[in-house]
Each structure stands twice: as structure tokens, then as C-alpha cells.
Design an enzyme around this catalytic site. Structure first.
Site, short mmCIF file in Angstrom:
data_model
loop_
_atom_site.label_atom_id
_atom_site.label_comp_id
_atom_site.label_asym_id
_atom_site.label_seq_id
_atom_site.Cartn_x
_atom_site.Cartn_y
_atom_site.Cartn_z
N GLY A 7 18.54 29.61 49.25
CA GLY A 7 19.13 30.15 48.04
C GLY A 7 20.61 30.39 48.23
O GLY A 7 21.43 30.09 47.36
N GLU A 19 25.00 33.85 54.01
CA GLU A 19 25.92 34.97 54.02
C GLU A 19 27.13 34.77 54.92
O GLU A 19 27.58 35.71 55.59
CB GLU A 19 25.17 36.24 54.46
CG GLU A 19 24.63 36.22 55.89
CD GLU A 19 23.22 35.68 56.04
OE1 GLU A 19 22.58 35.98 57.06
OE2 GLU A 19 22.76 34.97 55.14
N ASN A 20 27.73 33.60 54.95
CA ASN A 20 28.92 33.40 55.77
C ASN A 20 29.99 34.43 55.40
O ASN A 20 30.35 34.54 54.23
CB ASN A 20 29.48 31.99 55.55
CG ASN A 20 28.41 30.93 55.57
OD1 ASN A 20 27.71 30.77 56.55
ND2 ASN A 20 28.27 30.21 54.47
N HIS A 46 22.31 40.45 47.44
CA HIS A 46 21.64 40.25 48.74
C HIS A 46 22.63 39.73 49.77
O HIS A 46 22.74 40.26 50.88
CB HIS A 46 20.49 39.25 48.54
CG HIS A 46 19.73 38.89 49.78
ND1 HIS A 46 18.44 39.29 50.00
CD2 HIS A 46 20.07 38.14 50.85
CE1 HIS A 46 18.02 38.82 51.16
NE2 HIS A 46 19.00 38.12 51.70
N GLU A 47 23.37 38.67 49.40
CA GLU A 47 24.31 38.08 50.35
C GLU A 47 25.44 39.05 50.68
O GLU A 47 25.92 39.10 51.81
CB GLU A 47 24.86 36.77 49.81
CG GLU A 47 23.81 35.72 49.51
CD GLU A 47 22.84 35.48 50.66
OE1 GLU A 47 23.28 35.44 51.82
OE2 GLU A 47 21.63 35.33 50.40
N HIS A 103 24.54 41.51 53.29
CA HIS A 103 24.59 40.91 54.63
C HIS A 103 25.96 41.08 55.29
O HIS A 103 26.06 40.96 56.52
CB HIS A 103 24.30 39.41 54.54
CG HIS A 103 22.86 39.05 54.60
ND1 HIS A 103 22.01 39.54 55.56
CD2 HIS A 103 22.11 38.21 53.83
CE1 HIS A 103 20.80 39.03 55.37
NE2 HIS A 103 20.83 38.23 54.33
#
Length: 832
Positions: free
Chosen positions: A256, A259-260, A290-291, A294
Site C-alpha cells: 500500500g 515509510e521511507n 499510518h506511514e 512510522h
């Protein structure tokens, strides 16, 4: 290639400290390869010792260690030996790398809408060495300086702020210490929208052909982004540490999102080209949040080894839902979790591949990838909600803050996290952790009522633990009951024994519908009483609590998979209750699950036409009453488009005639109709291609492949199979879309010959398809011919010792679903 083992990682981490990476990438060498020049500086605690660096190159031009040339031919199985290390070292590697087409490494895709190329890096889990030479393990973090050379018309985005220093040359700002798998570069003729919030520069980016949906959705995405920043800053007490914040919507993405730090990548299907239901917008908002979470859980503090993957995903899963409920318009995010994320997680828990949330020592990196599933996400998030119930929310957040502060820019473990929560709460979590995090499987919760004269005389909550995986899990949850839409009973309890009296229900009227775990606070199989199951067709639509309705639907889905609820009974509830559903997540997910899982898996082929007709009638009933352009109207239209056998209607809709409001220019909706026509043999290859000509885009081409594979014709099936399993350079998305269409057939005879071929041809694709992409192909392409012969072939294949970890895990899960379908058909087949 060899997979890094835990023992090797520990040995290398004890020996080396990486101080910096300088990476130069030349993306202007054509469509097949790119140049990679890496300078890595590192210290060695034992001068004179030996180690290795990870490198997966097409060719290696030069290598030097501390000024001494090494032989490029020494690279074997993705590793370059480094001997006689000094206290401080400098390694320089110049290599030529290959672009990928399977979503791993540096992926390159061509957009057929304008023939422009786009590149993005996805280095999870162990793909970093295919982009640059590195010590590829999560606990060897270091800052990065990256320079990119690209075609003149390209834009470059990465972990650090990008500056064009010369025509075609970009320099990215030095990063904070990053794990190797977080490094990314996105390059191409991306179009962008920019903003700023609280001193943080923001950017959204997508392919040029997606400019219109990018600009149309930008305000909504930025709003969620800003609200999430404010929420997490306040919650964690630590400001976002990675400079600019870019969100890049990229083609053919396996997950999906990823998270870089500073440069999050998303699948570009989140930029909905046509109409979007509210739950689709909620899903995207949840992914955005969500990302971002992170950036703290995973990026600022990174797991030490892959067996603590849950420290990333469970927290992000929990925090994103919490953020949406508290800080955005999506206050029903936990309802969405119940019917989407937890249904996914419960499926993983039913499989023989189930595993504990934490504490599974992954002996190598690729083995760890197999636990990247609904247990690490949804079950872990549910466990955190139970942890909060156990220690208190203030204490939980205090522990989280201490953990993040203490481990900033470093690595953490389960023991580190639990220690922080124990210190903040004064609670010993050894027993809690053993039950909730270190033991696989789930308990079953039910309620036993006794009544006299329609009044509850006694009520008991029953907790059943799996006999083969016993655990003493405390559950805090509520039980509620309704009759004709009126809530007549509700009580909250904490269960710590097999049976717990619910004195708060005594004396209440006996409800028609009783829902254990009505607010979905815990993780368990919910067993509904026979009385409740019988009442659902007439009562469920009247229940005003959308969270409880989601729990009921989840329990019904679980029951169908477990052969305790017949697919016919499930469809009875769909017919009666679904057209009256008001929550968008329940509405769209139940209809999609009914059409794409309940009917094809659990209803024998002779009964599928009738079952689909029932679904289409339900969709038609809602479509006739739903407000124009609403989520209800769109969900209903999609169900009719996919399930109806009304040829005249389907042809009209495919040609743009008599469409429901809001769908007149919706190409994605048209493909739903076209696939239905194709699967029924009502159009041919030329017909499919004529619709592709109207939507000559990346997504249009993928949908055309799926439709061609769906054609009920031996020639079409032969072509599709050869395109799927042959070496044609197909992308990860193309393979999945071919697989999605292939098993569609009016009867098993059309595709029966391909069942044994699946078990030889698809595992063999591991020779040229990456593990991440192939794991999805294995699942989607698994035969939809539900027979004992298929089960026997599957069992024999799982006895092989040459399957890769990803292929084996996906086969185990697909085999489990096959056996669920066989058990249901054996139990209920005659009644459908």
C-alpha cells in the site's frame, strides 16, 4: 542469493559501525541499467578482522578498500568479502545495476498514456544491495549523501531535500541515520503539488498522466497530513525529525505504501481516477497517517532485527486509527478496521502459518518476510488496545514517549519497549506479554444466556482457548444486545477465566441479537448464538451501532470460513440487511467480499449463477433508492456491474449509456462491467481491446489483461497462462492481473488442465521474479478449482524441499483457504 541470517547479522553488528554513505546514481543510461557509485565509511572494533558487504550488481567495475583495489570477481552470491579491516575504513564500489519490474529494488515503469518512464526505489526487505553497496541489516544505520544524475526533463525526490545543482544533476540533503531499507530515490517527469505546515515543506507527486486526480485530491491528502503531524507531535512529544515530507504516488507498487523517511511512496491507485466511496477515502487517509506514524515507529527508532517487525507495523496500525478518530472527520476508523483489517488478520490466524505477534526468532531475513501479514498489523494493534486497557492510556503514552526518546536514531527490541511501559505503569508485563504477544492463535468468546419469561436470569461470558496453543489472555470487552433496533442491554467486563458472570445483564429483557465484543475492543473469534444467527436477517439492519454491525459481519465471515455458517445463510443476511447499511466500509467491503470470496470459494459452481443473481438483486434494490452520486449509489452500482447477468444493461453501461449519476466518465467503473461481459463470453479479445483503446493508460492496460484472461475460451486461457508463467518481462502488476482473471470460468472443465501446471509452473517463476512479487502471484494464481484432486496436488507440492520461503508461505495460506472451501462445501453444498 543468500539470505542474511540472524547469527551473521549479530556478528557483523558487533564488529562494524557504519559512519556514512555517499551514493551516486546515474539514471541516464537507458531503460535497462543504471550506474551506482558508493563510498561507505565504517569502523571496525577488531582491526585485522574480516567481514563482507552486500552487493547485487549486473556488473562490478571497480572496488577499493582503504585505497587498495579488490577484484570485482570476488563478489559471490551477492557478497563481497572484506579482509584485513582497519580501525577506520573506506570502501568504494562502482557498479552497474539493473532496473527491476517486480516492484523491488529500483523499479522502472513506462506509462502507456504518454510513453514516459518513472523510477522509484523500494528497498524493503533486502533489496538495497541491488541499488548500492551496503551493509544490509536494520541495525547498521548511517546518514546518507545522495547525488542523482537523470534525464534533463526528470524531477528527483528522495529522503533528503533535493536541489538541482546542474542540468540533469540533483543533490539530496544529508539525512539523519537511516536503515538501509529506508533509502529511496523517485525520479521521472513527476508532476507535483506543494504546501507547507508548521515549518515542514510538503510535496505530493505523481505521474504526469495523473495530474488531474492528483490536483483534485491534493487538498484532502494535505489536510490529513497536517492533522496527523499535529496529532503525533502532541502525542509523542518529539517533532518530525527528517526535514521535508514528500508523498510520491508511484506505479506498480507491491504494497500500500512504504515509510521511507521524508519520501513516502504510495501505490498510485490511491489517486482515484473516477468516483471514490467514503471508505476508499478513509483507507487512503489511514494509509497517509499510518506511514507518518512510522516516522517515529520504524524510522526514528528501528527494530534491531526483523523478528520485531511488529514494533513497526502494529504501532503504525494502532496509531493511524487512533489519529483518524481523534483528529480527522473519519471518526468511524475503528469500524473500518473491524471489517477490513481484522478480517484480513483473522484469515492469517486461521491458517497453519499463524504465528505470535512477537518473539518469533527469524533465522534469516527472507523467513522474517513471511510474518509480514495481518497478524503483525491487525492483531498487533488489537493487542495494543488490550495493553492500554491493562495499564491505562496515560501510562501507555508515557512509556511510548520514553521508548522513542531513549532509542532515537537507534534500534529497539520488544524487551526495550515493554521495559518502558513497565517503568511508566509500574506493572509487570511478563505474563501479559507471554499470553498476548508470544503465543499464537486466538480465543473464542461467546455469551451463554438463561431466561425466564423473556427476562435474562443469568449471563456468562465464555472464553475458550485453543487446546494446542493454550494461553491465559485477559480480555476487556463489552457485550450488548438489541431488539427491533432498541439497545436493551450492555455491560463491560474483563475476562480472566474460562467463565465470567455478567451480572450487569441480569434482569434485562432477552435481546433478539446479542453481540460479544460489540465495540470490537479485543482480538477473538466471536461466536454468535443460534438465536442471534436466526434473527439477523430481520434484526441486523435495525441495530443502530455501526461498530457492533461490523463485528457481526466479521463473525459471519469467520463462520463461513470455519464451516459453522452456511454461505446460503450469509447471503440471506446480505439480501435482508445489506441494502439498508449506512456505514460505507461495511457497505462496500461486505458486497465485495460476497462477490469475490463467498460465492466463488464457498458456493459450488452450479449454484454460483443463482448466488450472483441474489447479489445483483440486492445491488439493484439499493441503487434504486440511494441518493444520486452517493457512496451507497456507487457501491450498489459496482455490485450490479460485477454480478448482474443482464446483458442489455451491461452493454449499455459499458458504452456509457444510462449510467448512474457520477459514473459517466468513470473508466475504472467501466472495467468492472467489461470484465463481467468478458467472463460471460459476451465480448471477445477485439472487444476487450476496443475498451482498452478508450483507456490507454497503465491501469487500463492492466484491466485489459485481466479481462482477456477472464474470457471463457481455451485459446484465451492458453494465452493468459503462457503470458503469466513465461519469461516475458511482465511487471508484478501485469502478472497479478493475469492471475486474477485466469480461473474465471463457467465450469471447472475449461481450466482443469492448468491445475497440475500451477504447481510446477508458478513455483518455477522464483528464478526470475522477486520474492515479494511472487508471493502475491502464488496466492492470486492458486487454482480456483475446489476439488480433492487440487488438495492432493497442493499437499504434495508442500512436501517439496526446493520451494522458496515466500512461495511456501503463500502456498500454505492458499492451501488453507482451499480446505476451508472444501469443508464448507462438504457441510453445506447440498443446501446451496
Amino acid at each position: 542469493m543468500r539470505s542474511l541470517t540472524l547469527a551473521e547479522a549479530r556478528e557483523r553488528a558487533a564488529l562494524l559501525t557504519v559512519t556514512s554513505y555517499a551514493v551516486e546514481l546515474d539514471l541516464d543510461q537507458g531503460a535497462e541499467v543504471f550506474g551506482s557509485h558508493t563510498t561507505v565509511r565504517f569502523a571496525c572494533s577488531t582491526p585485522g578482522a574480516d567481514s563482507w558487504v552486500d552487493l547485487k550488481a549486473r556488473t562490478v567495475e571497480t572496488v577499493s578498500l582503504n585505497g587498495v583495489d579488490l577484484d570485482p570477481a570476488d563478489v559471490v552470491d551477492g557478497r563481497l568479502p572484506l579482509t584485513g579491516l582497519e580501525a577506520d575504513n573506506e570502501l568504494v564500489v562502482a557498479a552497474t545495476m539493473a532496473y527491476s519490474h517486480d516492484g523491488q529494488g529500483l523499479h522502472r515503469a513506462t506509462d502507456p498514456a504518454d510513453q514516459r518512464d518513472y523510477v522509484y526505489g523500494h528497498l524493503f526487505l533486502d533489496a538495497a544491495p541491488s541499488v548500492y553497496a551496503c551493509f544490509d541489516q536494520p541495525d547498521l544505520k548511517a546518514p546518507y549523501d545522495v547525488v542523482v544524475r537523470a534525464p534533463l526533463e526528470w524531477t528527483v525526490i528522495g529522503n533528503g531535500a533535493a536541489t538541482r545543482t546542474a542540468p540533469g544533476t540533483w543533490r539530496l540533503a544529508t539525512t539523519k541515520p537511516l536503515a538501509t531499507y529506508f533509502v529511496t530515490v523517485c525520479a521521472g517527469p513527476y508532476v507535483s503539488v506543494h504546501d507547507e505546515h508548521d515549518g515542514i515543506p510538503l510535496g505530493l507527486h505523481a505521474r504526469a498522466s495523473l495530474r488531474e486526480p492528483l490536483e483534485r485530491h491534493a487538498a484532502e491528502i494535505f489536510d490529513v497530513t497536517k492533522r496527523s503531524f499535529d496529532y503525533f507531535h502532541g502525542l509523542f512529544g518529539i517533532r518530525y525529525p527528517f526535514g521535508e515530507y514528500h508523498q510520491v504516488f508511484v506505479p506498480e507498487f507491491n504494497a500500500g505504501a512504504m515509510e521511507n523517511p521524508g519520501c513516502v511512496t504510495f501505490r498510485d491507485q490511491y489517486l482515484y481516477r473516477g468516483s471514490a466511496t467514503r471508505d476508499e477515502l478513509l483507507t487512503r487517509a489511514n494509509t497517509v497517517s499510518h506511514e507518518m506514524s512510522h516516522m517515529w515507529f520504524g524510522d526514528l527508532v528501528t527494530m534491531k532485527w526483523w523478528d520485531d517487525l511488529w514494533l513497526n507495523e502494529s504501532f503504525a496500525e494502532y496509531m493511524s486509527h487512533r489519529c483518524l478518530v481523534d483528529a480527522t472527520e473519519y471518526a468511524d476508523a475503528w469500524v473500518d478496521s473491524s471489517i477490513v483489517r481484522k478480517v484480513w488478520g483473522y484469515g492469517a490466524e486461521r491458517s497453519p502459518s499463524t504465528h505470535p505477534v512477537a518473539g518469533v526468532e527469524a533465522l534469516d531475513a527472507q523467513s522474517a518476510l513471511q510474518n509480514f501479514d495481518g497478524i503483525s498489523y491487525a492483531k498487533g494493534a488489537a493487542a495494543l488496545r488490550q495493553l492500554i486497557a491493562h495499564v491505562g492510556d496515560d501510562q501507555f503514552i508515557a512509556g511510548v514517549r520514553a521508548y522513542l526518546t531513549d532509542k532515537s536514531y537507534a534500534n529497539g527490541t520488544l524487551a526495550d519497549f515493554l521495559g518502558a511501559i513497565e517503568s511508566a505503569s509500574g506493572t509487570d508485563l511478563a505474563a501479559w506479554s507471554r499470553a498476548w504477544l508470544l503465543t499464537a492463535d486466538r480465543d473464542t468468546l461467546s455469551v451463554r444466556l438463561e431466561e425466564q419469561g423473556g427476562v435474562i436470569d443469568s449471563a456468562v461470558a465464555v472464553r475458550e482457548t485453543p487446546a494446542d496453543r493454550p494461553a491465559d489472555r485477559p480480555h476487556t470487552f463489552d457485550v450488548a444486545g438489541w431488539t427491533d433496533g432498541l439497545e436493551v442491554a450492555r455491560v463491560t467486563t474483563t475476562v480472566t477465566a474460562p467463565e465470567t458472570r455478567l451480572d450487569g445483564l441480569q434482569g434485562a429483557p432477552e435481546p433478539a441479537v446479542v453481540v460479544p465484543n460489540a465495540s470490537d475492543l479485543t482480538w477473538a473469534r466471536v461466536r454468535l448464538s443460534d438465536r442471534t444467527l436466526t434473527a439477523l436477517p430481520s434484526q441486523l439492519a435495525l441495530v443502530p451501532d455501526q461498530q457492533a454491525r461490523a463485528v457481526v459481519w466479521s463473525a459471519l465471515i469467520d463462520g463461513v470460513h470455519g464451516a459453522t455458517v452456511s454461505p446460503d445463510a450469509f447471503l440471506d443476511v446480505v439480501e435482508a440487511a445489506w441494502p439498508h447499511e449506512t456505514n460505507s466500509s461495511i457497505l462496500t467491503r461486505v458486497s465485495a467480499y460476497s462477490e469475490h470470496r463467498i460465492v466463488p470459494y464457498f458456493v459450488p459452481r452450479p449454484g454460483q449463477a443463482t448466488a450472483l443473481a441474489r447479489l445483483a438483486a440486492s445491488g439493484r434494490a439499493l441503487l434504486d433508492t440511494a441518493p444520486s452520486g452517493s457512496t451507497e449509489s456507487l457501491a450498489a452500482a459496482r455490485l450490479v456491474a460485477g454480478a448482474s447477468d443482464d446483458e442489455a444493461l451491461l452493454r449499455a453501461w459499458a458504452d456509457g449509456d444510462s449510467l448512474p449519476d457520477g459514473l459517466q466518465d468513470d473508466g475504472d467503473f467501466r472495467w468492472i462491467v467489461v470484465r463481467n461481459l468478458a467472463a460471460r463470453g459476451l465480448i471477445d479479445v477485439a472487444g476487450v481491446e476496443s475498451y482498452r483503446a478508450k483507456d490507454d493508460t497503465l491501469q487500463g492496460g492492466l484491466n485489459a489483461l485481466m479481462c482477456r484472461a477472464s474470457l471463457p475460451d481455451p485459446v484465451a486461457k492458453g494465452w493468459a497462462w503462457e503470458q503469466l508463467t513465461g519469461r516475458h518481462g511482465r511487471s508484478n502488476y501485469e502478472m497479478v492481473h493475469l492471475a486474477r482473471g485466469f480461473w474465471s470460468a463457467p465450469d471447472d472443465a475449461l481450466v482443469a488442465d492448468y491445475v497440475p501446471r500451477y504447481f510446477t509452473d508458478v513455483p518455477a517463476m522464483a528464478e526470475w521474479v522477486g520474492e515479494d512479487a511472487l508471493s502475491r502471484v502464488v496466492l492470486v494464481a492458486f487454482p480456483k478449482v475446489f476439488t480433492e484432486q487440487t488438495a492432493d496436488l497442493s499437499a504434495r507440492t508442500l512436501e517439496r524441499d526446493d520451494l522458496t520461503p515466500a512461495v511456501r508461505r503463500s502456498l500454505v495460506d492458499a492451501d488453507a483457504e482451499l480446505r476451508e472451501a472444501l469443508a464448507s462445501r462438504a457441510t453445506f453444498g447440498a443446501a446451496v
